[in-house]
Design a protein around this motif. Structure first.
Motif, PDB file in Angstrom:
ATOM      1  N   GLY A   1     -68.500  -7.491 113.731  1.00  0.00           N
ATOM      2  CA  GLY A   1     -68.982  -6.763 112.570  1.00  0.00           C
ATOM      3  C   GLY A   1     -69.529  -5.398 112.945  1.00  0.00           C
ATOM      4  O   GLY A   1     -69.207  -4.388 112.305  1.00  0.00           O
ATOM      5  N   THR A   2     -70.360  -5.366 114.009  1.00  0.00           N
ATOM      6  CA  THR A   2     -70.956  -4.089 114.383  1.00  0.00           C
ATOM      7  C   THR A   2     -69.890  -3.096 114.836  1.00  0.00           C
ATOM      8  O   THR A   2     -69.941  -1.911 114.481  1.00  0.00           O
ATOM      9  CB  THR A   2     -71.980  -4.300 115.504  1.00  0.00           C
ATOM     10  OG1 THR A   2     -72.858  -5.337 115.112  1.00  0.00           O
ATOM     11  CG2 THR A   2     -72.760  -3.047 115.738  1.00  0.00           C
ATOM     12  N   ILE A   3     -68.900  -3.599 115.607  1.00  0.00           N
ATOM     13  CA  ILE A   3     -67.836  -2.700 116.052  1.00  0.00           C
ATOM     14  C   ILE A   3     -67.074  -2.163 114.850  1.00  0.00           C
ATOM     15  O   ILE A   3     -66.737  -0.971 114.780  1.00  0.00           O
ATOM     16  CB  ILE A   3     -66.876  -3.448 116.997  1.00  0.00           C
ATOM     17  CG1 ILE A   3     -67.621  -3.890 118.244  1.00  0.00           C
ATOM     18  CG2 ILE A   3     -65.724  -2.556 117.403  1.00  0.00           C
ATOM     19  CD1 ILE A   3     -68.227  -2.792 119.006  1.00  0.00           C
ATOM     20  N   ALA A   4     -66.829  -3.047 113.863  1.00  0.00           N
ATOM     21  CA  ALA A   4     -66.101  -2.597 112.675  1.00  0.00           C
ATOM     22  C   ALA A   4     -66.878  -1.516 111.953  1.00  0.00           C
ATOM     23  O   ALA A   4     -66.309  -0.503 111.525  1.00  0.00           O
ATOM     24  CB  ALA A   4     -65.857  -3.781 111.742  1.00  0.00           C
ATOM     25  N   ILE A   5     -68.204  -1.707 111.859  1.00  0.00           N
ATOM     26  CA  ILE A   5     -69.002  -0.711 111.144  1.00  0.00           C
ATOM     27  C   ILE A   5     -68.979   0.622 111.889  1.00  0.00           C
ATOM     28  O   ILE A   5     -68.791   1.679 111.291  1.00  0.00           O
ATOM     29  CB  ILE A   5     -70.443  -1.228 110.990  1.00  0.00           C
ATOM     30  CG1 ILE A   5     -70.465  -2.371 109.989  1.00  0.00           C
ATOM     31  CG2 ILE A   5     -71.350  -0.124 110.526  1.00  0.00           C
ATOM     32  CD1 ILE A   5     -71.688  -3.195 110.074  1.00  0.00           C
ATOM     33  N   LEU A   6     -69.140   0.545 113.212  1.00  0.00           N
ATOM     34  CA  LEU A   6     -69.152   1.793 113.987  1.00  0.00           C
ATOM     35  C   LEU A   6     -67.808   2.498 113.875  1.00  0.00           C
ATOM     36  O   LEU A   6     -67.736   3.717 113.722  1.00  0.00           O
ATOM     37  CB  LEU A   6     -69.478   1.503 115.449  1.00  0.00           C
ATOM     38  CG  LEU A   6     -70.934   1.180 115.708  1.00  0.00           C
ATOM     39  CD1 LEU A   6     -71.123   0.837 117.156  1.00  0.00           C
ATOM     40  CD2 LEU A   6     -71.795   2.354 115.339  1.00  0.00           C
ATOM     41  N   LYS A   7     -66.740   1.711 113.933  1.00  0.00           N
ATOM     42  CA  LYS A   7     -65.419   2.313 113.880  1.00  0.00           C
ATOM     43  C   LYS A   7     -65.182   2.936 112.510  1.00  0.00           C
ATOM     44  O   LYS A   7     -64.674   4.056 112.396  1.00  0.00           O
ATOM     45  CB  LYS A   7     -64.351   1.258 114.159  1.00  0.00           C
ATOM     46  CG  LYS A   7     -62.977   1.854 114.142  1.00  0.00           C
ATOM     47  CD  LYS A   7     -62.046   1.081 115.004  1.00  0.00           C
ATOM     48  CE  LYS A   7     -60.770   1.856 115.127  1.00  0.00           C
ATOM     49  NZ  LYS A   7     -59.745   1.140 115.815  1.00  0.00           N
TER      50      LYS A   7
END
Lengths: 326, 98, 118
Positions: B71-77
């Motif tokens: 989830g965090t990677i998706a948000i950052l991306k």
């Protein structure tokens, strides 16, 4: 006590979601909301539900929200004040009706409530002898309520068809150039090293853990739905770190589109086979000579079908959203 | 008893992290706060399993620990590129070059 | 033996709780996102480490112990990596740490007070 604290946090997060007009922040808080709900389910001892909520609500739905935001834009328009009134009345009226209905509900945890009187005692007392798995939730979900679960898988499949028709997955190759990243490319390469290493470290365990959840569902919390979602989120991680195209080379969308149907058909095939062997649809006891073994094999097979369908649907939807937003 | 005290401490920590998530002036503060709140919730779920005498609950903590990362990677991306499907320049080269 | 394990568990769990609360206060009170990231990282490293160690000593069987170790490992790796990615994204986006200015100012002041002799 823990319940009250969690409910307070839940209310606070809902209030924040409503008050914020930046959609990205709202999506973030929604994921937090889901995991708080999962914690509440866990405090209430509903481990399987908490598992599903933690996997679906916190992981996959956040990613789908983001994928949708990539298409529609990040800011929501402020609603003019006079347009609020009619929806407000409808919502308040519905809320009042629901509150009124809740007055008739049995007290929380009441042992005499109808839900604990009807079939629950049979599930609790006889499922070990009739179906077998130590996790009663699995035996209810997969065996006693096999039709319902079949319907649920059908719903997931239908949702997949709907998304496919709306977004046109897998057929359209992207001809538009992807937008150039804001940072300099060299820097972006250097910066991704840590994430890549960590993702390489994590992706394989995620997939293995998904398989563990799939096959261990008889004995502990878990099953096809959760396993499919966890498997899909492992693939999402790969697609997020390496980009969508390597992921699509790994799982070609054209072939992947068959898998939701394969899972559903596997489920139906178990039912048909049990009919051919002289039982009712989805009566696993007749699958082999020993009824308990038959139940066990049947549950494993349909959980596999559920897992395949869910994972394939999630990955397909993710691919079609991401292609669309490129 | 020790689990109860730890649970209370973790709940306080979740509360503070969520306060930061609501206040956070920039979006980064919110992402950070929600990441921290997620970690706290993993801790909370683990301790809760021991508190209620059913350590099977660890599966959920493990799931969330793994999924929070995605989830965090998706948000950052999403925040960086505005879309989730962008291929990274460091990715293996495309098969079809236009 | 069981008493000893209990005592060690108490101590590590309390240390972990202390670090969690400290990190929570840090998240609330630190001035900018970099320092808050430091506070957030503390939950993952010290808080989670101590709490999981305390739980590990109380684990009833091997499967649970292994799951605890795995959870801790993945939590440590993934959460710290995402905090790292976040900090780097913030850096690329051009946000300067607030405290950097203070450090610069302090150094300037010191140079003014005692100019280098050679």
């Amino acid at each position: 006590m823990i319940n009250m604290v969690l409910l307070m946090l839940l209310l606070a997060s809902v209030y924040a979601i409503i008050r914020l007009d930046r959609l990205l922040t709202a999506v973030l808080l929604t994921s937090l909301f889901s995991v708080l709900v999962a914690s509440i389910f866990m405090v209430l001892d509903a481990v399987d539900v908490a598992f599903t909520e933690a996997a679906v609500g916190a992981g996959v739905s956040t990613i789908f929200f983001l994928a949708a935001l990539a298409i529609v834009g990040r800011q929501c328009k402020p609603t003019p004040r006079r347009k609020i009134i009619a929806p407000l009345i409808v919502v308040s009226a519905t809320g009042c009706v629901l509150l009124y209905a809740s007055l008739d509900m049995p007290r929380f945890g009441e042992p005499l409530a109808p839900v604990h009187q009807h079939v629950a005692p049979r599930y609790l007392n006889d499922s070990a002898a009739e179906v077998g798995p130590p996790n009663i939730v699995t035996s209810v979900l997969a065996s006693y309520r096999g039709y319902d679960t079949f319907g649920e898988v059908g719903v997931v499949f239908t949702a997949f068809i709907g998304v496919l028709m709306l977004l046109g997955a897998g057929t359209r190759r992207t001809s538009i150039e992807p937008p150039t990243p804001t940072g300099a490319p060299k820097e972006s390469m250097r910066k991704k090293v840590v994430l890549k290493e960590v993702a390489d470290l994590v992706i394989a365990p995620v997939l293995i853990f998904a398989l563990y959840v799939q096959w261990h569902g008889d004995f502990g919390p878990g099953g096809g739905f959760q396993a499919g979602v966890i498997f899909a989120s492992g693939i999402f991680l790969y697609a997020l770190i390496y980009g969508i195209e390597p992921a699509q080379r790994l799982l070609p969308p054209r072939r992947l589109a068959y898998f939701p149907a394969i899972g559903l058909l596997l489920y139906a095939a178990v039912g048909i086979i049990s009919m051919l062997r002289g039982g009712n649809f989805l009566n696993y006891s007749v699958l082999v000579n020993d009824p308990l073994h038959g139940q066990h094999y049947g549950i494993l097979a349909i959980e596999l079908g559920v897992g395949i369908t869910v994972a394939a649907v999630m990955i397909n939807i993710f691919f079609s959203f991401s292609e669309r937003s490129l | 008893m020790m689990y109860a005290v730890t649970t209370v401490a973790i709940l306080i920590c979740i509360g503070m992290a969520m306060a930061r998530a609501f206040l956070g002036p920039s979006i980064y503060d919110r992402i950070l706060a929600i990441n921290s709140a997620g970690t706290c919730i993993v801790l909370f779920l683990s301790v809760l399993g021991f508190l209620m005498g059913r350590p099977d609950f660890l599966d959920i903590a493990l799931t969330y620990a793994l999924i929070n990362f995605t989830g965090t990677i998706a948000i950052l991306k999403f925040f960086k590129y505005g879309s989730l499907g962008v291929s990274d320049p460091a990715a293996p080269p495309k098969t079809k070059v236009e | 033996m069981a008493l000893l394990l209990d005592i060690v568990s108490w101590i590590t769990l309390m240390i972990g709780s202390f670090f969690c609360i400290t990190a929570g206060v840090g998240l609330l009170r630190m001035p900018d996102v970099y320092t808050r990231a430091h506070a957030g990282g503390m939950i993952d490293s010290m808080g989670a480490g101590m709490i999981f160690f305390g739980l590990l000593l109380q684990a009833p069987d091997y499967l649970i112990a292994i799951k605890l170790v795995f959870t801790f490992f993945f939590l440590l790796v993934t959460s710290l990596a995402s905090i790292h990615a976040l900090a780097q994204t913030v850096n690329v986006a051009g946000v300067n740490p607030k405290l950097a200015n203070i450090v610069n100012r302090l150094e300037k002041n010191r140079q003014k007070e005692s100019p280098p002799s050679n």
